[in-house]
Write a protein that holds these residues in place. Structure first.
Motif, PDB file in Angstrom:
ATOM      1  N   ALA A  19       0.994  -1.130   0.281  1.00 50.90           N
ATOM      2  CA  ALA A  19      -0.084  -0.020   0.168  1.00 50.90           C
ATOM      3  C   ALA A  19       0.695   1.242   0.057  1.00 50.90           C
ATOM      4  O   ALA A  19       0.399   2.603  -0.038  1.00 50.90           O
ATOM      5  CB  ALA A  19      -1.003  -0.215   1.305  1.00 50.90           C
ATOM      6  N   THR A 108      -5.522  -4.284   8.379  1.00 51.32           N
ATOM      7  CA  THR A 108      -4.975  -4.933   7.101  1.00 51.32           C
ATOM      8  C   THR A 108      -4.268  -6.433   7.222  1.00 51.32           C
ATOM      9  O   THR A 108      -4.213  -6.690   8.494  1.00 51.32           O
ATOM     10  CB  THR A 108      -4.166  -3.977   6.119  1.00 51.32           C
ATOM     11  N   LEU A 149      -5.592   2.515   3.067  1.00 53.77           N
ATOM     12  CA  LEU A 149      -5.561   1.183   3.195  1.00 53.77           C
ATOM     13  C   LEU A 149      -6.666   0.294   3.590  1.00 53.77           C
ATOM     14  O   LEU A 149      -6.774  -0.857   3.024  1.00 53.77           O
ATOM     15  CB  LEU A 149      -4.352   1.084   4.807  1.00 53.77           C
TER      16      LEU A 149
END
Length: 158
Positions: A19, A108, A149
């Motif tokens: 990311a 994440t 994200l």
């Protein structure tokens, strides 16, 4: 990426790298299962801790990234989102949805993307800290990076 990180934290670190988020995972000297403990360990305001809370809503997991300074009002949030209700996920549901244990859920690094709500109050902090896949790991990022994200929707949650 540090080889000393657990497999869960390495997955989170890899997702951060993909990311383009440069904040590195920090291993705390002791587990920080709560926002208060994480804030104390980092020397930051508790509101700058981005708690990853997993709820169950309409038959699916819902990740709420909330400021450590307050609690999620599940009734108001369900009404805002047009959902039938929101309840805290069980530890088994959290692990199945995220691959991470309660107290260490990162925003994440999950097996599949989760519908995510990001607390608008986190925008007040130039840097926020989120769990890195275990209760002993955290990483810094900006509010905008957190929203990007997670692909999250910014909303009031308290």
């Amino acid at each position: 990426m540090s080889e000393s990180l657990s497999a869960r934290s390495r997955r989170v670190a890899a997702a951060l790298e993909r990311a383009g988020i440069t904040g590195e995972i920090v291993v705390l000297p002791a587990a920080a299962h709560t926002a208060v403990l994480a804030a104390e360990a980092l020397g930051v305001e508790v509101g700058a801790i981005a708690n990853s809370l997993v709820f169950w809503s309409d038959g699916e997991p819902l990740l709420v990234m909330t400021s450590g300074a307050h609690r999620v009002d599940t009734v108001a949030l369900a009404a805002r989102l047009g959902r039938g209700g929101i309840r805290r996920a069980t530890p088994e549901q959290v692990l199945a949805a995220t691959g991470q244990p309660i107290g260490g859920v990162a925003p994440t690094g999950h097996p599949a993307p989760l519908t995510t709500i990001v607390d608008e109050d986190l925008a007040a902090y130039p840097r926020v800290w989120a769990a890195g896949g275990t209760p002993q790991t955290v990483f810094p990022l900006t509010f905008d990076e957190l929203v990007r994200l997670t692909g999250g929707t910014v909303a009031p949650v308290a």
